[in-house]
Write an enzyme that holds these catalytic residues in place. Sequence first.
Site, PDB file in Angstrom:
ATOM      1  N   THR A 158      -8.685   3.199  -9.276  1.00  0.00           N
ATOM      2  CA  THR A 158      -8.471   3.911 -10.536  1.00  0.00           C
ATOM      3  C   THR A 158      -9.638   3.726 -11.489  1.00  0.00           C
ATOM      4  O   THR A 158      -9.946   4.594 -12.298  1.00  0.00           O
ATOM      5  CB  THR A 158      -7.171   3.389 -11.193  1.00  0.00           C
ATOM      6  OG1 THR A 158      -6.123   3.628 -10.283  1.00  0.00           O
ATOM      7  CG2 THR A 158      -6.872   4.091 -12.489  1.00  0.00           C
ATOM      8  N   SER A 175      -7.148   2.213  -3.422  1.00  0.00           N
ATOM      9  CA  SER A 175      -7.006   1.001  -2.594  1.00  0.00           C
ATOM     10  C   SER A 175      -5.793   1.066  -1.676  1.00  0.00           C
ATOM     11  O   SER A 175      -5.636   0.219  -0.810  1.00  0.00           O
ATOM     12  CB  SER A 175      -7.000  -0.258  -3.454  1.00  0.00           C
ATOM     13  OG  SER A 175      -5.794  -0.390  -4.147  1.00  0.00           O
ATOM     14  N   GLU A 207      17.737 -21.807   6.922  1.00  0.00           N
ATOM     15  CA  GLU A 207      18.913 -21.162   7.526  1.00  0.00           C
ATOM     16  C   GLU A 207      18.596 -20.618   8.919  1.00  0.00           C
ATOM     17  O   GLU A 207      19.472 -20.157   9.624  1.00  0.00           O
ATOM     18  CB  GLU A 207      19.410 -20.027   6.625  1.00  0.00           C
ATOM     19  CG  GLU A 207      20.069 -20.525   5.345  1.00  0.00           C
ATOM     20  CD  GLU A 207      20.720 -19.392   4.581  1.00  0.00           C
ATOM     21  OE1 GLU A 207      21.666 -18.778   5.081  1.00  0.00           O
ATOM     22  OE2 GLU A 207      20.240 -19.109   3.456  1.00  0.00           O
ATOM     23  N   LYS A 258       0.585  -8.096  -8.389  1.00  0.00           N
ATOM     24  CA  LYS A 258       0.675  -6.910  -9.251  1.00  0.00           C
ATOM     25  C   LYS A 258       2.142  -6.771  -9.648  1.00  0.00           C
ATOM     26  O   LYS A 258       3.010  -6.633  -8.788  1.00  0.00           O
ATOM     27  CB  LYS A 258       0.187  -5.665  -8.490  1.00  0.00           C
ATOM     28  CG  LYS A 258       0.212  -4.415  -9.352  1.00  0.00           C
ATOM     29  CD  LYS A 258      -0.499  -3.219  -8.722  1.00  0.00           C
ATOM     30  CE  LYS A 258      -0.450  -2.043  -9.690  1.00  0.00           C
ATOM     31  NZ  LYS A 258      -1.185  -0.876  -9.255  1.00  0.00           N
ATOM     32  N   TYR A 285      -3.853  11.694 -11.581  1.00  0.00           N
ATOM     33  CA  TYR A 285      -5.309  11.596 -11.475  1.00  0.00           C
ATOM     34  C   TYR A 285      -5.655  11.329 -10.018  1.00  0.00           C
ATOM     35  O   TYR A 285      -4.780  11.063  -9.196  1.00  0.00           O
ATOM     36  CB  TYR A 285      -5.840  10.454 -12.356  1.00  0.00           C
ATOM     37  CG  TYR A 285      -5.442   9.100 -11.856  1.00  0.00           C
ATOM     38  CD1 TYR A 285      -4.183   8.580 -12.117  1.00  0.00           C
ATOM     39  CD2 TYR A 285      -6.316   8.345 -11.056  1.00  0.00           C
ATOM     40  CE1 TYR A 285      -3.792   7.353 -11.612  1.00  0.00           C
ATOM     41  CE2 TYR A 285      -5.929   7.103 -10.558  1.00  0.00           C
ATOM     42  CZ  TYR A 285      -4.667   6.628 -10.837  1.00  0.00           C
ATOM     43  OH  TYR A 285      -4.285   5.414 -10.332  1.00  0.00           O
ATOM     44  N   THR A 345      -6.173  -1.430  -7.957  1.00  0.00           N
ATOM     45  CA  THR A 345      -5.286  -2.575  -8.190  1.00  0.00           C
ATOM     46  C   THR A 345      -4.148  -2.649  -7.166  1.00  0.00           C
ATOM     47  O   THR A 345      -3.548  -3.707  -6.996  1.00  0.00           O
ATOM     48  CB  THR A 345      -4.676  -2.513  -9.609  1.00  0.00           C
ATOM     49  OG1 THR A 345      -3.961  -1.287  -9.745  1.00  0.00           O
ATOM     50  CG2 THR A 345      -5.730  -2.611 -10.680  1.00  0.00           C
ATOM     51  N   ASP A 346      -3.846  -1.530  -6.489  1.00  0.00           N
ATOM     52  CA  ASP A 346      -2.690  -1.510  -5.574  1.00  0.00           C
ATOM     53  C   ASP A 346      -2.756  -2.596  -4.507  1.00  0.00           C
ATOM     54  O   ASP A 346      -1.750  -3.230  -4.195  1.00  0.00           O
ATOM     55  CB  ASP A 346      -2.588  -0.149  -4.855  1.00  0.00           C
ATOM     56  CG  ASP A 346      -2.043   0.949  -5.761  1.00  0.00           C
ATOM     57  OD1 ASP A 346      -1.686   0.662  -6.914  1.00  0.00           O
ATOM     58  OD2 ASP A 346      -1.977   2.106  -5.294  1.00  0.00           O
TER      59      ASP A 346
HETATM   60  N1  GLU Z   1      -3.842   3.848  -6.175  1.00  0.00           N
HETATM   61  C1  GLU Z   1      -4.792   3.314  -7.066  1.00  0.00           C
HETATM   62  C2  GLU Z   1      -5.617   2.246  -6.347  1.00  0.00           C
HETATM   63  O1  GLU Z   1      -5.187   1.181  -6.005  1.00  0.00           O
HETATM   64  C3  GLU Z   1      -4.078   2.932  -8.264  1.00  0.00           C
HETATM   65  C4  GLU Z   1      -4.175   1.562  -8.711  1.00  0.00           C
HETATM   66  C5  GLU Z   1      -5.377   1.231  -9.526  1.00  0.00           C
HETATM   67  O2  GLU Z   1      -6.514   1.263  -9.114  1.00  0.00           O
HETATM   68  O3  GLU Z   1      -5.064   0.852 -10.618  1.00  0.00           O
HETATM   69  O4  GLU Z   1      -6.737   2.520  -6.089  1.00  0.00           O
END
Ligand code: GLU
Length: 353
Positions: free
Chosen positions: A37, A83, A310, A189, A50, A116-117
């Site tokens: 992103t 990502s 367990e 995350k 986006y 971030t994913d």
């Molecule tokens: N799908 C994006 C990625 O991981 C959204 C998450 C981001 O970068 O904030 O590239």
Amino acid sequence: MSLFKRSRFTALFVLLFVIQLSAQKLPNIVILATGGTIAGAAETNVQAGYSSGQVGVDILIKAVPELKKIAKIKGEQVSNIGSQEMNDKVWLKLAKRINELAKKDDVDGIVVTHGTDTMEETAYFLNLVVKTKKPVVLTGSMRPSTALSADGPLNIFNAVAVACDINAWDRGVLVVANDKILGARDFIKTSSTDVETFKSPGFGWIGTVHYGVARYYRKPFTKYTYQTEFSVDRIKKLPKVAIIYMYSNNNGELIEDAVEDGYEGIVVAGVGNGNMTKAAEKALAKAAKKGIVCVRASRVPTGYIDRNVEINDDKLGFVASYQLNPQRARVLLKVALLKTKDTKTIQKYFAEY
Ligand code: GLU
């Protein structure tokens, strides 16, 4: 030349010399861009929709002219993907390039821009296989570069500031976002939309960074980078490891499918303390008997998955993930399988890494 003119000339010369000297002293930082992103773009600045990975590394760097004041920056485009598309090929390329760069005297730190994913997985993978004490800092953003109050530029500035900082050395791979410095093994995350998405429940931040001023509170609790026994420098392919999510009524079929599909390792994102239905347990025990390394992790975000609570791991030949969540357990298992299939050794890795 009069004495006045001569002393003015000398002062000017000294000033230029000092400016040049201080410019030379700026740390050399390489930014490896992978997409996400932070490099995303939308048609308007107030929309949720986006596309990730639209903007190249040069534009990312140009968007933060303040970087020039703190570092000499070089950019390289490793990939330009969201990502969710991150894969073994890019991981290996990235790790090998970081290892090459880290050996160079004229590289003081490395920043990786990333979505971030799946930053959890990439950061932890690099933490296991890059060999350096120099700062390797991942950063990303929750808002695309075209959004109102985009968080990418300040995150990049802070990530570069941490990469320049001698106090960031020997702390493993770091992640910088929203003024926090997080450890590659310890963050998750927590929100799909909030800029304060990365948190480190139970472990705490490595530090904070505010407009480039970093403060550190701790070092990682487990072995990292140059301390690990893993290397991918000569590796072309990583083993296939699946994650199977557990839920009520699970009949074990997905585990059987993974066995048929040739997975070398299976991580179960179990319920509670890595638990699963009897049907799933039976299918997993069958997989373990065939030599597939089976790890019990949990879909619960915090806590500890211990052996033989367990489920009788000793009898069924399973590995407990201890503190690693399913996505990190998968990363460690992929790297571990490059060395061994012995479940006792792999269990030891889960304690150490
Ligand atoms: N799908 C994006 C990625 O991981 C959204 C998450 C981001 O970068 O904030 O590239």
